[in-house]
Design a protein around this motif. Sequence first.
Motif, PDB file in Angstrom:
ATOM      1  N   THR A 125     161.494  91.861 -87.444  1.00 60.87           N
ATOM      2  CA  THR A 125     161.981  93.214 -87.159  1.00 60.87           C
ATOM      3  C   THR A 125     163.252  93.165 -86.330  1.00 60.87           C
ATOM      4  OG1 THR A 125     159.723  94.119 -87.209  1.00 60.87           O
ATOM      5  CG2 THR A 125     161.408  95.433 -86.089  1.00 60.87           C
ATOM      6  N   ASP A 126     163.220  92.360 -85.274  1.00 66.46           N
ATOM      7  CA  ASP A 126     164.395  92.230 -84.403  1.00 66.46           C
ATOM      8  C   ASP A 126     165.583  91.654 -85.164  1.00 66.46           C
ATOM      9  OD1 ASP A 126     165.674  92.200 -81.692  1.00 66.46           O
ATOM     10  OD2 ASP A 126     165.712  90.046 -82.078  1.00 66.46           O
ATOM     11  N   TYR A 127     165.328  90.665 -86.027  1.00 66.00           N
ATOM     12  CA  TYR A 127     166.395  90.060 -86.827  1.00 66.00           C
ATOM     13  C   TYR A 127     167.032  91.088 -87.759  1.00 66.00           C
ATOM     14  CZ  TYR A 127     168.589  87.335 -90.546  1.00 66.00           C
ATOM     15  OH  TYR A 127     169.477  86.861 -91.473  1.00 66.00           O
ATOM     16  N   CYS A 128     166.201  91.888 -88.428  1.00 66.63           N
ATOM     17  CA  CYS A 128     166.715  92.878 -89.385  1.00 66.63           C
ATOM     18  C   CYS A 128     167.564  93.940 -88.694  1.00 66.63           C
ATOM     19  CB  CYS A 128     165.563  93.542 -90.135  1.00 66.63           C
ATOM     20  SG  CYS A 128     164.756  92.450 -91.325  1.00 66.63           S
TER      21      CYS A 128
ATOM     22  N   THR B  69     170.533  91.361 -86.153  1.00 61.86           N
ATOM     23  CA  THR B  69     171.435  90.443 -86.853  1.00 61.86           C
ATOM     24  C   THR B  69     171.931  91.016 -88.172  1.00 61.86           C
ATOM     25  OG1 THR B  69     170.240  88.571 -85.877  1.00 61.86           O
ATOM     26  CG2 THR B  69     171.689  88.093 -87.759  1.00 61.86           C
ATOM     27  N   SER B  70     171.012  91.572 -88.972  1.00 60.80           N
ATOM     28  CA  SER B  70     171.400  92.113 -90.282  1.00 60.80           C
ATOM     29  C   SER B  70     171.882  93.558 -90.210  1.00 60.80           C
ATOM     30  CB  SER B  70     170.223  92.023 -91.261  1.00 60.80           C
ATOM     31  OG  SER B  70     169.878  90.674 -91.501  1.00 60.80           O
ATOM     32  N   ASP B  71     171.685  94.210 -89.064  1.00 60.61           N
ATOM     33  CA  ASP B  71     172.144  95.582 -88.841  1.00 60.61           C
ATOM     34  C   ASP B  71     171.575  96.557 -89.867  1.00 60.61           C
ATOM     35  OD1 ASP B  71     173.564  97.499 -87.381  1.00 60.61           O
ATOM     36  OD2 ASP B  71     175.299  97.393 -88.709  1.00 60.61           O
ATOM     37  N   HIS B  72     170.296  96.383 -90.204  1.00 54.08           N
ATOM     38  CA  HIS B  72     169.643  97.289 -91.143  1.00 54.08           C
ATOM     39  C   HIS B  72     169.274  98.593 -90.446  1.00 54.08           C
ATOM     40  CE1 HIS B  72     168.210  93.771 -93.903  1.00 54.08           C
ATOM     41  NE2 HIS B  72     169.491  94.049 -94.026  1.00 54.08           N
ATOM     42  N   GLY B  73     169.299  99.675 -91.213  1.00 57.35           N
ATOM     43  CA  GLY B  73     168.809 100.943 -90.725  1.00 57.35           C
ATOM     44  C   GLY B  73     167.318 101.056 -90.981  1.00 57.35           C
ATOM     45  N   THR B  74     166.721 102.157 -90.499  1.00 49.40           N
ATOM     46  CA  THR B  74     165.279 102.347 -90.619  1.00 49.40           C
ATOM     47  C   THR B  74     164.808 102.329 -92.072  1.00 49.40           C
ATOM     48  OG1 THR B  74     165.220 103.656 -88.593  1.00 49.40           O
ATOM     49  CG2 THR B  74     163.374 103.916 -90.093  1.00 49.40           C
ATOM     50  N   ASN B  75     165.499 103.052 -92.948  1.00 54.69           N
ATOM     51  CA  ASN B  75     165.052 103.163 -94.334  1.00 54.69           C
ATOM     52  C   ASN B  75     165.109 101.826 -95.064  1.00 54.69           C
ATOM     53  OD1 ASN B  75     164.644 105.849 -93.846  1.00 54.69           O
ATOM     54  ND2 ASN B  75     166.428 106.564 -94.978  1.00 54.69           N
ATOM     55  N   THR B  76     166.164 101.057 -94.816  1.00 53.67           N
ATOM     56  CA  THR B  76     166.276  99.738 -95.447  1.00 53.67           C
ATOM     57  C   THR B  76     165.151  98.832 -94.982  1.00 53.67           C
ATOM     58  OG1 THR B  76     168.682  99.916 -95.621  1.00 53.67           O
ATOM     59  CG2 THR B  76     167.752  97.706 -95.741  1.00 53.67           C
ATOM     60  N   PHE B  77     164.892  98.827 -93.686  1.00 52.99           N
ATOM     61  CA  PHE B  77     163.828  97.987 -93.138  1.00 52.99           C
ATOM     62  C   PHE B  77     162.464  98.411 -93.687  1.00 52.99           C
ATOM     63  CE2 PHE B  77     160.598  97.193 -89.830  1.00 52.99           C
ATOM     64  CZ  PHE B  77     160.627  95.803 -89.838  1.00 52.99           C
ATOM     65  N   ALA B  78     162.214  99.725 -93.716  1.00 54.45           N
ATOM     66  CA  ALA B  78     160.924 100.227 -94.211  1.00 54.45           C
ATOM     67  C   ALA B  78     160.704  99.824 -95.666  1.00 54.45           C
ATOM     68  CB  ALA B  78     160.867 101.745 -94.069  1.00 54.45           C
ATOM     69  N   ARG B  79     161.757  99.948 -96.480  1.00 53.25           N
ATOM     70  CA  ARG B  79     161.642  99.564 -97.896  1.00 53.25           C
ATOM     71  C   ARG B  79     161.356  98.071 -98.028  1.00 53.25           C
ATOM     72  NH1 ARG B  79     167.078  99.961-100.459  1.00 53.25           N
ATOM     73  NH2 ARG B  79     167.240  97.862 -99.619  1.00 53.25           N
ATOM     74  N   ASN B  80     162.059  97.248 -97.260  1.00 54.83           N
ATOM     75  CA  ASN B  80     161.895  95.801 -97.377  1.00 54.83           C
ATOM     76  C   ASN B  80     160.518  95.344 -96.919  1.00 54.83           C
ATOM     77  OD1 ASN B  80     164.434  95.579 -98.428  1.00 54.83           O
ATOM     78  ND2 ASN B  80     165.400  94.845 -96.548  1.00 54.83           N
ATOM     79  N   ILE B  81     160.000  95.949 -95.864  1.00 57.65           N
ATOM     80  CA  ILE B  81     158.654  95.600 -95.412  1.00 57.65           C
ATOM     81  C   ILE B  81     157.628  95.976 -96.476  1.00 57.65           C
ATOM     82  CG2 ILE B  81     156.813  96.270 -93.795  1.00 57.65           C
ATOM     83  CD1 ILE B  81     158.641  94.164 -92.677  1.00 57.65           C
ATOM     84  N   GLY B  82     157.828  97.123 -97.109  1.00 53.02           N
ATOM     85  CA  GLY B  82     156.916  97.544 -98.176  1.00 53.02           C
ATOM     86  C   GLY B  82     156.924  96.569 -99.345  1.00 53.02           C
ATOM     87  N   LEU B  83     158.100  96.114 -99.750  1.00 54.72           N
ATOM     88  CA  LEU B  83     158.197  95.162-100.855  1.00 54.72           C
ATOM     89  C   LEU B  83     157.640  93.796-100.462  1.00 54.72           C
ATOM     90  CD1 LEU B  83     161.753  96.087-102.210  1.00 54.72           C
ATOM     91  CD2 LEU B  83     159.538  96.807-103.091  1.00 54.72           C
ATOM     92  N   PHE B  84     157.878  93.403 -99.219  1.00 58.02           N
ATOM     93  CA  PHE B  84     157.322  92.133 -98.720  1.00 58.02           C
ATOM     94  C   PHE B  84     155.796  92.160 -98.783  1.00 58.02           C
ATOM     95  CE2 PHE B  84     155.523  89.692 -95.177  1.00 58.02           C
ATOM     96  CZ  PHE B  84     155.997  88.422 -95.470  1.00 58.02           C
ATOM     97  N   LYS B  85     155.193  93.286 -98.385  1.00 56.86           N
ATOM     98  CA  LYS B  85     153.730  93.401 -98.413  1.00 56.86           C
ATOM     99  C   LYS B  85     153.208  93.366 -99.843  1.00 56.86           C
ATOM    100  CE  LYS B  85     151.711  96.140 -95.356  1.00 56.86           C
ATOM    101  NZ  LYS B  85     151.376  97.285 -94.461  1.00 56.86           N
ATOM    102  N   THR B  86     153.970  93.917-100.777  1.00 57.43           N
ATOM    103  CA  THR B  86     153.572  93.846-102.190  1.00 57.43           C
ATOM    104  C   THR B  86     153.478  92.396-102.642  1.00 57.43           C
ATOM    105  OG1 THR B  86     154.612  95.977-102.690  1.00 57.43           O
ATOM    106  CG2 THR B  86     154.233  94.491-104.547  1.00 57.43           C
ATOM    107  N   PHE B  87     154.474  91.586-102.250  1.00 57.51           N
ATOM    108  CA  PHE B  87     154.428  90.148-102.571  1.00 57.51           C
ATOM    109  C   PHE B  87     153.209  89.489-101.946  1.00 57.51           C
ATOM    110  CE2 PHE B  87     155.386  86.002-100.526  1.00 57.51           C
ATOM    111  CZ  PHE B  87     155.157  85.204-101.650  1.00 57.51           C
ATOM    112  N   MET B  88     152.918  89.819-100.692  1.00 51.22           N
ATOM    113  CA  MET B  88     151.800  89.182-100.003  1.00 51.22           C
ATOM    114  C   MET B  88     150.462  89.538-100.654  1.00 51.22           C
ATOM    115  SD  MET B  88     152.884  87.127 -97.700  1.00 51.22           S
ATOM    116  CE  MET B  88     151.301  86.846 -96.896  1.00 51.22           C
ATOM    117  N   PHE B  89     150.314  90.765-101.106  1.00 54.92           N
ATOM    118  CA  PHE B  89     149.085  91.140-101.826  1.00 54.92           C
ATOM    119  C   PHE B  89     148.955  90.300-103.098  1.00 54.92           C
ATOM    120  CE2 PHE B  89     149.154  95.242 -99.404  1.00 54.92           C
ATOM    121  CZ  PHE B  89     147.847  95.165 -98.920  1.00 54.92           C
TER     122      PHE B  89
END
Length: 325
Positions: free
Chosen positions: A76-79, A82-102
Motif C-alpha cells: 500500500t505504501d509503495y503504491c 513510490t508509484s504515486d497511485h490514486g485511490t481508485n487505481t489502488f482499489a482496482r489493483n487490489i481487487g484484481l490481485f485478490k482475484t488472482f489469489m482466489f
Amino acid sequence: MKENFNREFKKIDPSKSVFYEAYDSFIEEKVKRREWKPSTIKRYNNIKNHLVQFDKSTKYNLTFSNINEKFYTDFTDYCYTTSDHGTNTFARNIGLFKTFMFWAIKEKYTYNDAFRGFKKPDRVITQEVALNLDQVKTIFEFDTKSKSLEKVRDVFVFQCLTGLRFGELRLINNRTIRDGVLLIKEDKDVTKDAREIPLFDITKYILKKYDNLLPLITNQKQNELIKKVFKSAEFDFDVEYTRNKNKQKEVIVKPFYDRISTHSARRTFITIMKKKGIADKTIMKMTGHRDLKTFNSYYKVDTEAKVDAINLAFGSMELPKLKKA
C-alpha cells in the motif's frame, strides 16, 4: 516446503519464483479460454509489473507464504508513495490481485488466504473537466495549422457530440450508419442491445470528411495531442482539483488543457445534454450506461450551471425598500 513440492510436481523452474510462475499460468489460462478482453490482459500484466518493481524496491522477496498484513501494508505504501497511485487505481489493483489469489487457491498453488482481509479503499468520484457548448464550438472552429492535429481535433469533437468511448470509434463504418443514425454494438458488454445515436449536421460533416472511417490513433497518443490542440487554442487558465490517496487529499492546480483527455469528451456530452434538460433515461440509452450512480458521476456541474440554478430559483425576488433610521 510448498514451493519445493510445486517445483517437483508442477515442474517449475527452481530458478524462478513459484508466485510469478503461477501468475503467468493464471494469465495464460484466461487468455486461452478467451475470458478476457485485451484491456483486462493489459491490466493484469501491469499489476505483475508493479509487484516485480515492489519486490526490487523493497527486497521483499514475494512468495505465496509471505502474503500477509505486512505485505499489504508495505505494498500500500509503495503504491501510494513510490508509484504515486490514486485511490481508485489502488482499489482496482487490489481487487484484481485478490482475484488472482482466489485462482491460486483453487489451483492449489497455496493455502494461504490472508489476502481475504485486504480491504479495498472506497472508490472516489474523480474530478474531471467537461466543456460547455461554446467551448466545443471554439475548439471545432480552431485552426490547428496542422493536418495531424486537425484529425485529432475532429475525433475529439465527434466524441463530444456523440458520447462514444474512444475505443468505440473504431466500430464506425458504412455498415453501422443507417438513415442518419449510428448503430453501436459495443464489445464491452455483448449482452447489451445495439445503441442508437442520431447524427446531425456537424457529426455527419465529420464522418463525410473521412469517408465514415475516423482517423484514429492510439488512445495514449490522442490524449497527448489533444492537449496540444487545447494549449494552442489558449485554454491555459488554471483549474483546481483534489487527488485522493485513501484518507489523504492533496489539492493540485494545473492548466485546463493539461486535464483534457478522450474521457473528457464523453463527460462533455453527458454534461451538455443534462444542462439542456434531456432526461437521464434518454442520455443513458445513447451512452450505454445501465447504472444511474455511475452515469451521474460523469456529470460535471460547472459554475455557469450553479449561477443559472440560483437565478432560476431566486431571480424573481426584489430588494425591499430601505427604511429610514
